[in-house]
Design a protein around this motif. Structure first.
Motif, short mmCIF file in Angstrom:
data_model
loop_
_atom_site.label_atom_id
_atom_site.label_comp_id
_atom_site.label_asym_id
_atom_site.label_seq_id
_atom_site.Cartn_x
_atom_site.Cartn_y
_atom_site.Cartn_z
N ASP A 1 0.80 -1.22 0.00
CA ASP A 1 0.00 0.00 0.00
C ASP A 1 0.84 1.27 0.00
N ALA A 2 2.17 1.14 -0.14
CA ALA A 2 3.01 2.33 -0.25
C ALA A 2 3.18 2.69 -1.72
N ALA A 3 3.44 3.97 -2.00
CA ALA A 3 3.69 4.38 -3.37
C ALA A 3 4.97 3.72 -3.87
N SER A 4 4.97 3.29 -5.13
CA SER A 4 6.15 2.63 -5.68
C SER A 4 6.34 2.99 -7.14
N TRP A 5 7.58 2.97 -7.56
CA TRP A 5 7.94 3.12 -8.96
C TRP A 5 8.63 1.84 -9.40
N THR A 6 8.35 1.42 -10.60
CA THR A 6 8.90 0.16 -11.11
C THR A 6 9.91 0.44 -12.22
N VAL A 7 11.05 -0.21 -12.14
CA VAL A 7 12.10 -0.06 -13.15
C VAL A 7 12.52 -1.47 -13.61
N ALA A 8 13.31 -1.50 -14.69
CA ALA A 8 13.64 -2.78 -15.31
C ALA A 8 14.93 -3.40 -14.80
N ASP A 9 15.81 -2.61 -14.19
CA ASP A 9 17.11 -3.17 -13.83
C ASP A 9 17.66 -2.46 -12.59
N GLN A 10 18.68 -3.06 -12.01
CA GLN A 10 19.28 -2.55 -10.77
C GLN A 10 19.99 -1.21 -10.97
N HIS A 11 20.59 -1.00 -12.11
CA HIS A 11 21.34 0.25 -12.32
C HIS A 11 20.40 1.45 -12.43
N THR A 12 19.25 1.27 -13.08
CA THR A 12 18.26 2.34 -13.13
C THR A 12 17.70 2.60 -11.73
N LYS A 13 17.46 1.54 -11.00
CA LYS A 13 16.96 1.66 -9.64
C LYS A 13 17.95 2.46 -8.78
N LYS A 14 19.22 2.13 -8.89
CA LYS A 14 20.24 2.85 -8.13
C LYS A 14 20.25 4.33 -8.50
N GLY A 15 20.12 4.64 -9.79
CA GLY A 15 20.12 6.04 -10.22
C GLY A 15 18.98 6.83 -9.60
N LEU A 16 17.80 6.25 -9.56
CA LEU A 16 16.65 6.95 -8.96
C LEU A 16 16.86 7.16 -7.46
N ILE A 17 17.40 6.16 -6.78
CA ILE A 17 17.62 6.29 -5.34
C ILE A 17 18.67 7.36 -5.05
N LEU A 18 19.73 7.40 -5.86
CA LEU A 18 20.77 8.41 -5.67
C LEU A 18 20.22 9.82 -5.85
N GLU A 19 19.25 9.95 -6.77
CA GLU A 19 18.66 11.27 -7.03
C GLU A 19 17.64 11.66 -5.97
#
Length: 293
Positions: free
Chosen positions: A213-231
């Motif tokens: 029930d928390a807001a989430s964004w979905t990505v295709a790979d770990q490197h994209t995920k890391k980029g979003l978290i860093l930002e």
């Protein structure tokens, strides 16, 4: 138009060796046999391919154009011959390997590179899948081997340990607004977007580390995920080997504490139990088994 690979090989040998006699020695044929093969080739084509007026034979303009295409045909024929020899020895011409998203890529690719240097005639089909994708590919017999984590109690798999991987919950300092990461409860984290990986399996399985029930964004790979978290666009669980530098520098903070824990997974090489394997797949299994010692 009717010509033979032997005639093309004779033409190519005369050009590469510089004379009919040298070509005959290379192909283990007589001088008259080489001469006759090229003469018959020219007669059937209705073209003069060789300029014989010089000490060293040369191609005519028509011969240059023809020979350029003939070389390509000879290369394909040589490749087909090599494939036939490989099949006669029982060796696989192709091998399918799937690498999972949590696998340290450098180590996995380095090991595969070392192996296939010794098996250059077997073509590697390498795929990268996430979450349940590797298991699905293997169980559907669309892969010969996967490098991923598995349920070791599943008797459908045969496996050998390769390396452990730790998965840690991380967040950018800007999202904490000065609060301690250790104090963040799961309820408090509902206010922040959780970045998750999209399962590449056709039939997705369970979700890992997901706060319902928390807001989430979905990505295709770990490197994209890391980029979003860093930002500072969200938080999530990441393989430690991908974020160790950022954790050391403070660009990311770990949420490990009372409410969030790191997880440890074993990356393995896995194949289907009881499935017959060819010599190349067996050699790859032995190679990976040795790499884990």
């Amino acid at each position: 138009m009717d010509f033979t690979l032997h005639e093309l090989a004779c033409l190519d040998a005369v050009l590469s060796e510089g004379s009919f006699q040298a070509a005959a020695q290379k192909l283990h044929r007589s001088h008259p046999a080489i001469h006759s093969a090229i003469k018959h080739l020219e007669e059937r084509l209705g073209l003069v391919l060789l300029d014989r007026t010089h000490y060293r034979v040369r191609l005519t303009l028509a011969g240059e154009a023809f020979h350029r295409h003939a070389q390509s045909l000879l290369e394909h024929a040589a490749g087909l011959s090599a494939v036939c020899e490989q099949l006669q020895r029982g060796e696989e011409t192709d091998l399918r390997v799937v690498v999972g998203d949590l696998t340290p890529t450098r180590e996995a690719l380095g090991s595969l590179k070392r192996f296939f240097q010794n098996w250059p005639r077997t073509r590697l089909h390498l795929h990268f899948e996430v979450i349940g994708g590797p298991w699905e590919r293997l169980l559907a017999e669309e892969a010969d081997l996967i490098i991923h984590h598995i349920d070791k109690s599943d008797s459908r798999f045969e496996w050998v340990d390769l390396m452990p991987v730790e998965v840690v919950p991380v967040i950018a300092p800007s999202l904490l607004a000065g609060r301690s990461p250790l104090a963040m409860t799961r309820e408090m984290m509902r206010a922040h977007v959780q970045v998750i990986i999209r399962d590449s399996a056709r039939v997705p399985g369970r979700d890992y580390f997901l706060i319902r029930d928390a807001a989430s964004w979905t990505v295709a790979d770990q490197h994209t995920k890391k980029g979003l978290i860093l930002e500072g666009m969200g938080w999530g669980h990441m393989p430690l080997h991908l974020v160790c530098d950022e954790l050391a520098s403070g660009a990311l903070l770990s949420l490990e504490g009372q409410y969030f824990r790191r997880s440890r997974l074993d990356i393995v090489a896995a194949r289907l139990s009881g499935r017959a394997t060819g010599p190349v797949a067996s050699a790859l299994w032995a190679h990976l088994s040795g790499a884990s010692d």
